[in-house]
Design a protein around this motif. Structure first.
Motif, short mmCIF file in Angstrom:
data_model
loop_
_atom_site.label_atom_id
_atom_site.label_comp_id
_atom_site.label_asym_id
_atom_site.label_seq_id
_atom_site.Cartn_x
_atom_site.Cartn_y
_atom_site.Cartn_z
N UNK A 1 0.82 -1.21 0.00
CA UNK A 1 0.00 0.00 0.00
C UNK A 1 0.86 1.26 0.00
N UNK B 1 3.86 3.41 -1.31
CA UNK B 1 4.51 3.44 -2.62
C UNK B 1 6.02 3.26 -2.51
N UNK B 2 6.59 3.63 -1.37
CA UNK B 2 8.03 3.45 -1.21
C UNK B 2 8.41 1.97 -1.28
N UNK C 1 1.07 13.42 -4.81
CA UNK C 1 2.00 12.30 -4.62
C UNK C 1 2.70 11.96 -5.94
N UNK C 2 1.93 11.78 -6.99
CA UNK C 2 2.52 11.32 -8.25
C UNK C 2 3.25 12.42 -9.00
N UNK D 1 -8.49 1.30 2.07
CA UNK D 1 -7.93 1.73 0.78
C UNK D 1 -7.11 3.00 1.01
N UNK D 2 -5.83 2.93 0.74
CA UNK D 2 -4.98 4.13 0.85
C UNK D 2 -4.28 4.32 -0.49
N UNK D 3 -4.57 5.41 -1.13
CA UNK D 3 -4.08 5.64 -2.50
C UNK D 3 -3.12 6.82 -2.50
N UNK D 4 -2.02 6.64 -3.19
CA UNK D 4 -1.08 7.74 -3.34
C UNK D 4 -0.30 8.02 -2.06
N UNK D 5 -0.14 7.02 -1.20
CA UNK D 5 0.60 7.21 0.06
C UNK D 5 1.99 6.60 -0.10
N UNK D 6 2.99 7.44 -0.05
CA UNK D 6 4.35 6.96 -0.25
C UNK D 6 4.87 6.26 0.99
#
Lengths: 557, 557
Positions: free
Chosen positions: A190, A192-193, A282-283, B528-533
């Motif tokens: 979940x 992105x790192x 973020x993106x 749901x976690x979106x765009x979380x680095x």
């Protein structure tokens, strides 16, 4: 016309159109999908009907615009009574099965109103968007403090993983979608790192190979003729992929983001709100792209390898000779282009999808390897399948029922273009926090895109000014001409197209166009005579039952 | 807010708005209906949603535009799944019964697809547009060389007549709708020259008194709270009425036709085609008007007398104290105005209907006898009834489900206008011979009317030029300004309104507006976690299930 007997309708999720080598990606080689394109037709302008999973899919599965079927966001149920490709195909003697994801939300209230039991044959089909289930797996099993996002998410897949020794309550997350550090800590996909990590799962147990095997298991036992919707969750997030795919791609293979500073600074108020949301922010960061895109590419590479496995097996089984194969997606992924992530807007990165159709019939020999520039919409697939199933007449007369059109004429070299002169895509954000941010009520929090080969106009309800891109001279969609006085005429013309579309009769679904035309001459012999002064003014046969009758006087009973 | 307990929803068929004395007819006195208007609110701008029985009624019964429910012509079934006033009212604990006509055509194919048996409770309601049947009678039993127009037409009524000694296979025609000459020959009411005759039936046995009694029989035994749709076929054709109504009106009471030579000569191509059809031609002749209009007026006079009988009885029963009473119609009748007969166009003679609402509650005392100039549509009745039944919240949040709006605020003196700034009416002639005459395919044979208090614009699909009337300065609608350069700006503004309407989200019926707004803040706790680095970028609670997990290395299974 000889036609394919079966249909294998493959959908990937969030697969961007230009992340396949046949669509031009310079570093991501997808030879198996490319091979199918060589044997079929590759559509270069296939447009989805909504940039979000559920609504896009409901359009593809019903052959109808979102504005027609009404399931305009994830979690808004497709209303009971809507006809699906399954309904149309079964009428023609073709079964219609699901292996994988649909994102269908059943209209529980509507079903109860009509007394439809979810466990009856008909009720189950209504609840599952017209498919019979071999396996439904929407591919996501997120769990938060309020419980699971989808109680059935990855249910069979989790059972499979558990049987293979993957432990814990949710191996979908802990193994298939997470990495592992040396200390044995789960590195959740979940975040992105962690996209750089290898998923902590044997490659063969990960989701794409699993679903490929399920597809083959279905086909091996299916009664012909069948339509099988083999529907993968990947390369949709969580962006994480097992070895060896996790480090196949690196900084050198990541394309630079397609964006400009001016584009951000001058952005339309609504677009800017999306850019400034947490996902866009973020993106827009390079380290996020550097982490995510290699994983995304690895997931696609794995998908392509699995297509190789599948196609080889189909070849062995003889199914390549009698099965139409379609590869497409439900939408793309911005991946930082235009200062956005995810898909909820109308640039090509999101609304254009790969669409490859292989037709085994000899009639399609003349188009093998062709690239079609026709204006195609995903709602064209349902009527194409109806056409394959033998409903040729139906596809010409449904019109307002199946709003797309059959692609067989293009596949068979009998047409170059579809009959439309514009494509439509819609996004309803009324149930999204973005609506609050923009101060839009449920009626105004919607957007429409209308595009032809040169122009793309986006209308945001509640905002006077549209967004306009010149696709010919600005294919990267960096320059919004919505304020340009020089383009007022173009804007008016594009609005005219949208207006014409909005007026279409999409709900007259209980009568086909052929039936309507037939009605024009009907009922002359049913005794209704209107505006006739004297019985001798009309042919005798129309009034026989009203002439020569005798009666007693009944005026005083 | 105290509300009526029951609803008596009375509809006449083809009752023109200005053929009641309260609406200004100088010779046709309708004291009973006028008395109800004195006790309630008389709406002066009530507009139907389609100038044809079936489609107009389906809009009124669903609270939705024709473009939304799709039953766009007589004989086009209302599709299974559409919600009706009956569905909404029953959810609130109010029964919804039919006594008379609906013009509903069941979606037999859709019901079969969903396994709905027509003789089950739910199936019967779906087949009957949401009503439970006390008696259905669509009021017509024409019979031609191909058999009956409606196998159930006047079924119970014919049985009633037969039991009373009226002979033959179809006493509905031979007696109730025909005269008799001295030689005992039946003079069919189908032929307009016979409209002058007295119907060969005792007045008490004719259709309007019969249905009034059926209505009282229903009410006498009904379980409260109830909504009763008492729905008369008259003054719809056949234009013939029993003694003493057949010769109450003569040449001196017939108003001159509202038409001009210039109007005919300059008519828009589509309007001209309707004028030049057999019905338009017939009613453009003065002898036809002279024959028909006295009978039409007599039929209305009989309706009014029956309203007197009904209201007196309701008074005796105590129902005037707890019952909302509505009187309206499904459309008007051109009667030779504008060189037209029947109703299939958009002049006020057809699309404006009487609408009188009597609300017994004390809240309505302040508006008794009021004439409302608000822009009202017939789709407002369903939400008004839902409001009466206690669904106050629902009427504010449905919006795209019930597209009309409750009129209780106007009835209770809390509002003067509705919230809309235009009304819509549609006509789909794709299944009519007129489509062939005009060379229009099923997609283009449609028309839209959009009107506000000053302007009425009619758009004919497939034709560039609209029809425009200035209702303020040309209330007779004799001068079409569709070609006027001076009105280009008005035309553009009216088209903008139509465009905005056409874009409305009318199919998102599985979620109310309140639910959509609620969804905006939902699912944060579903994982749901979106765009979380990085997990530390978001509140801990959102990601607890993804942290602190341990696992074995499973990469090589």
């Amino acid at each position: 016309m000889a036609k394919a007997k079966n249909i294998l309708f493959i959908m990937f999720d969030q697969l961007r159109w230009d992340y396949l080598s046949c669509y031009g990606h310079p570093h991501l080689h997808t030879p198996n999908i490319d091979r199918l394109a060589q044997k079929g037709v590759r559509f270069n302008r296939a447009t989805i009907q909504s940039p979000i999973c559920g609504s896009s899919r409901m359009s593809t599965y019903t052959g109808r615009y979102v504005h027609s079927h009404g399931a305009s966001w994830n979690g808004i149920p497709l209303k009971v009574g809507e006809q699906t490709m399954g309904d149309h195909l079964r009428k023609l003697g073709m079964d219609c099965w699901l292996v994988g994801k649909t994102h269908m939300r059943a209209d529980v209230e509507g079903m109860a109103r009509l007394g439809l039991e979810p466990d009856s044959l008909i009720g189950a089909r209504v609840a599952e968007c017209g498919f019979d289930l071999f396996e439904r797996d929407d591919g996501l099993n997120p769990i938060g403090y309020d419980g699971p996002y989808d109680p059935d998410g990855a249910k069979n897949y989790n059972a499979y993983l558990k049987a293979k020794g993957y432990e814990g309550g949710n191996p979908w997350h802990d193994f298939a979608n997470s990495g592992l550090d040396d200390a044995g800590n789960v590195l959740s996909g979940w975040f992105l790192k962690n996209s750089r990590e290898a998923a902590n799962i044997a490659e063969e147990d990960s989701e794409t190979p699993y679903m490929t095997r399920r597809g083959m298991e279905f086909i091996a036992q299916a009664k012909e003729p069948w339509c099988c919707h083999l529907s993968y969750i990947k390369p949709h997030w969580p962006y994480i992929v097992p070895h060896p795919y996790h480090d196949m791609y690196g900084a050198n293979q990541i394309l630079p983001p397609n964006r400009s500073k001016a584009e951000y600074e001058n952005a339309h108020l609504v677009l800017r709100a999306f850019m400034d949301g947490p996902v866009g922010k973020a993106f827009s960061q390079e380290h996020v792209r550097q982490a995510v895109i290699p994983a995304y590419m690895g997931l696609i590479k794995q998908c392509d390898d699995q297509m190789g496995v599948l196609f080889n097996w189909l070849e062995e089984q003889g199914r390549m000779d009698d099965t139409m194969i379609v590869i497409t997606s439900d939408h793309g992924d911005f991946l930082g282009d235009h200062w956005m992530g995810e898909k909820m807007f109308f640039h090509d990165a999101s609304v254009k999808v790969p669409m490859i159709i292989y037709d085994p019939s000899p009639e399609a020999d003349c188009t093998r390897g062709m690239v079609s520039d026709a204006l195609v919409e995903c709602i064209d697939l349902a009527p194409t399948f109806v056409d394959v199933a033998g409903g040729e007449e139906a596809t010409h007369s449904l019109g307002h029922i199946l709003e797309g059109e059959t692609l067989l004429p293009i596949l068979h070299g009998k047409a170059v273009e579809t009959s439309r002169d514009y494509v439509i895509c819609e996004y309803d954000y009324s149930a999204s926090p973005m609506a609050d941010k923009l101060g839009q009520g449920p009626r105004d929090a919607v957007m429409f895109m209308v595009a032809d080969k040169q122009w793309k106009l986006i209308h945001c309800e509640g905002f006077e000014q549209p967004i306009l891109f010149d696709l010919e001279n600005d294919p990267d969609e960096l320059c919004d001409l919505g304020e340009s006085h020089a383009h007022e005429d173009i804007i008016r013309k594009m609005y005219d197209k949208l207006f014409r579309w909005a007026r279409r009769n999409s709900q007259r679904t209980t009568r086909s166009e052929a039936q309507l035309v037939e009605m024009r001459t009907k009922s002359r012999g049913r005794g209704v005579v209107i505006g006739v002064y004297d019985e001798n003014d009309v042919p005798l046969e129309l009034t026989t039952n009203y002439r020569g009758l005798k009666a007693d006087d009944k005026r005083k009973n």
